[in-house]
Write a protein that holds these residues in place. Sequence first.
Motif, mmCIF file in Angstrom:
data_model
loop_
_atom_site.group_PDB
_atom_site.id
_atom_site.type_symbol
_atom_site.label_atom_id
_atom_site.label_comp_id
_atom_site.label_asym_id
_atom_site.label_seq_id
_atom_site.Cartn_x
_atom_site.Cartn_y
_atom_site.Cartn_z
ATOM 1 N N ARG A 1 51.336 -0.860 -30.629
ATOM 2 C CA ARG A 1 51.679 0.232 -31.549
ATOM 3 C C ARG A 1 51.776 -0.282 -32.984
ATOM 4 O O ARG A 1 51.369 0.399 -33.929
ATOM 5 C CB ARG A 1 53.003 0.881 -31.127
ATOM 6 N N ALA B 1 51.829 4.290 -34.200
ATOM 7 C CA ALA B 1 51.387 5.640 -33.836
ATOM 8 C C ALA B 1 52.186 6.158 -32.650
ATOM 9 O O ALA B 1 52.404 5.429 -31.666
ATOM 10 C CB ALA B 1 49.892 5.622 -33.499
ATOM 11 N N LYS B 2 52.605 7.401 -32.704
ATOM 12 C CA LYS B 2 53.362 7.980 -31.602
ATOM 13 C C LYS B 2 52.472 8.169 -30.381
ATOM 14 O O LYS B 2 52.901 7.960 -29.251
ATOM 15 C CB LYS B 2 53.968 9.319 -32.039
ATOM 16 N N ASP B 3 51.235 8.621 -30.630
ATOM 17 C CA ASP B 3 50.282 8.820 -29.526
ATOM 18 C C ASP B 3 49.310 7.643 -29.544
ATOM 19 O O ASP B 3 48.253 7.680 -30.178
ATOM 20 C CB ASP B 3 49.542 10.144 -29.695
ATOM 21 N N LEU B 4 49.661 6.568 -28.836
ATOM 22 C CA LEU B 4 48.856 5.346 -28.855
ATOM 23 C C LEU B 4 47.482 5.583 -28.245
ATOM 24 O O LEU B 4 46.471 5.048 -28.742
ATOM 25 C CB LEU B 4 49.587 4.227 -28.102
ATOM 26 N N LYS B 5 47.400 6.372 -27.181
ATOM 27 C CA LYS B 5 46.116 6.622 -26.538
ATOM 28 C C LYS B 5 45.152 7.298 -27.516
ATOM 29 O O LYS B 5 43.978 6.906 -27.617
ATOM 30 C CB LYS B 5 46.310 7.492 -25.298
ATOM 31 N N ALA B 6 45.648 8.306 -28.249
ATOM 32 C CA ALA B 6 44.786 9.003 -29.207
ATOM 33 C C ALA B 6 44.330 8.047 -30.303
ATOM 34 O O ALA B 6 43.172 8.083 -30.735
ATOM 35 C CB ALA B 6 45.529 10.193 -29.812
ATOM 36 N N LYS C 1 40.422 7.045 -31.082
ATOM 37 C CA LYS C 1 39.855 7.198 -32.425
ATOM 38 C C LYS C 1 39.270 5.874 -32.913
ATOM 39 O O LYS C 1 38.165 5.820 -33.460
ATOM 40 C CB LYS C 1 40.935 7.679 -33.385
#
Length: 887
Positions: free
Chosen positions: A731, A737-742, A746
């Motif tokens: 992270r 980032a709060k949404d690590l997968k997103a 990206k």
Amino acid sequence: MMTANEVRESYKKFFEGKGHKIVASAPMVIKDDPTLMFTNAGMNQWKDIILGTKDPGKDIRRVDSQKCLRVSGKHNDLEEVGHDTYHHTMFEMLGNWSFGDYFKEGAIDYAWEYLVDVLHLNPDDLYVTVFEGAKEEGLARDDEAAGYWAKHVRADHIIDGNKHDNFWEMGDTGPCGPCTEIHVDSRTPEEKAKVPGRDLVNKDNPQVIEIWNLVFMQYNRKADGSLAPLPMHVIDTGMGFERLVRMLQDKHSNYDTDIFQPVIKQIEALSGKRYGFTTPTGPNGECMSEQEKTDVAMRVVADHLRAVAFSIADGQLPSNAKAGYVIRRILRRAVRYAYTFLGQKEAFLYRLLPVLVHEMGQAYPELPAQQELIGRVMKEEEDSFLRTLEKGINLLNGDMDELKAHGRSELDGVSAFRLFDTYGFPLDLTELICREHGYTVDEKGFNEEMAKQKARARNAAAVENGDWEIIRDGEQEFVGYDHTEYSCHILRYRKVTQKKSFHFELVLDRTPFYGEMGGQVGDQGALVNDDETVAILDTKRENNQSIHIVGELPKDLKAEFMACVDVEKRNASAANHTATHLLDYALKQVLGDHVEQKGSYVDPTTLRFDFSHFQKVTDEELRRVERLVNRLVREDLPLDEHRDIPLAEARQLGAVALFGEKYGDKVRVVRFGPSCEFCGGIHAKSTGRIGFFKIIGESSVAAGIRRIEALTGQACEDALYALQDTMTDLRALFNNAKDLKAALVKYIGEHDEMSKEIERFRAQTVERTKQELLNRARLVNGVHVVKAVLPLEPADAKDLVFKLRESIGERLVAVIGSTAGNKPLLTVMFSDDMVKDHGLDAGKIIREAARLIKGGGGGQPHYAQAGGKDVDAIGAAVDKVVELAHL
């Protein structure tokens, strides 16, 4: 005529009628005895009784048919198998036992009654040998046994035998004693009239053979070679089942009986070849006819099929180590004979398995129960060796090409040994192939290499055990199920030396220390009193007792000590062990009842569990297994232990038994809720103490065998922290980032787009460079010469020369020196006409030029690449290629 199965049952029933208890065969593969890999004699399973470390109980007379394997060590008949009529790898040993009950007279009387009165063998065909004595040992002739035999046989049928034949020893040390052998003369009346049978006893005549050996165990051989009386006299008899059946069915070969003929007939059907009932007549089987070769091969295959199938059924898979290597060697020997003499180029042995199961499955239910697993393992091993066999033959063909090129006629011993060591080629196979091509093999050199390897193995593994020094009499009592500390005294000790190091082994009268067994490591800890503390480094299992390993002896061997187990390590091991029971249960629930434990290993930090299953366990199935195990952990199911209960009662409880394990009349059962198993190991007091269970790996071990590795307790906790730290670091790389997968998706998308852009740029660069080089190309004697030193990546250099070849299709010599990453690389391209008409070979030329950059490489005649170490010499290397093209 009695069938083989009827003979086996008649023997057991006869001795049952004489007060003997019928016991099941022990597994052929020995798991918890460091001194033996395989059961090679009927007495192996009674070693602890014979040695006096276990009381025989009320069953002091026993009878069985024991599966045995003799392919290594003192008892090794492998090379004779198939070439004669009566040696085998796996065989059955009929045995009757007396522990402190009847002795010589009883054993002799029972043997005579069974052979003559029950089986009706002709007394005139029976000869017996008795120990002639040994002056150097101070041992007199066994007149006692001879006197008992005189009641039954004529004096000229009683023969004195030497120490080699008539004094039985378990090994260099241990129980031993005189023995009396019973031999049968099965020759024709005409042959018997020419030479008396007594003159052929123990003379390797295939028709005058030993069938029964009655061993009178009355001594213990000590490390210094001296003999001491055993505390209890033991009768240990062993009769060769296959040889007995041969006599009763009036055959001249074990392989002609109904033990082997059904398998041999199936070999005939599958191979299209005929069994001719011949045995080799030349010395050592040399100069055999084609029919003799075929018959030997069929006997080898029929014998080895049994050895491999029973070993796998007893839990020993072929492998590259110890017992597994022995089984693999047997299987490969059979494959080699089938390949060379029966024309079988594909897996063959596994196709014979159904016949073996049909013939022996009733007597040994482990065969039908494990038939699918045995077949899968055998086929995979056969397929693997057949591929190896082909590679080895190709290597040997290359060696023979070298011999031809240099005008030599003998393959050197080092090369022959390499084929044996790397590809499993026995010397006779190498000799056979060479002989077919007119070459010989340096057998002496091969034997020298073999001797070197054996010497290395002996030096690495040589262990010298001293005699047990007795401090006090008594038997060991294990108290480790209830205690981790207990007062004790030392009963005996011995010194063990390996290489240049040594340690001591102690036997305690009462011990809480668990000796390594069943895949669970032994306890560590200490012996403690007011005067000293002695570290116990490990605990092994030998002859059904815990052996404590210490680096140094206590100062006072007679003192009282407190035996203290390292509780933290034990509890961690116990949690892992209990988790394997829950895992076994969960796998059966998720995958099916076919799941069978095939091995495990647990220590304070490791949980490994092998099981039968014929495909990869899916992620979804693994998750279901984990959830079920963890549910049982959270239920905190208490340990429900049943000690020393009758075997039948344990089965009524639903306890799961394992194939390949030997269970006595009294067993221990461990239950945690729905999980119920036979087990002698150390367990957690309740499942909650496991803490948490997490699978970290699932893989294949062999055909039909999968392996799960997992973590429990603190190891799970540590793994979770490590994962959490990794996620935190990730992270941070993406600005928390709060949404690590997103963020990762990206990033990967942007990376892929940039990679495509870079590829387009590199392609454009290569195209521009190509055009510049074409403009600068020189014409030398009508040949287009393109050469340059450029900062290109290896892939771009390759792409460049192929593009040059597209632009100049004929009379092209292109040499590119590249220096990307400060590493020199030569790339050479010739047009096809330069290869065909001018004899250029890029692979050969580049190898010579690459010496300038201190490197090497190769390739095809038209294209090659070579790397090196000297960047400064790349220009000279480019020029060298042009020079070697001789334009």
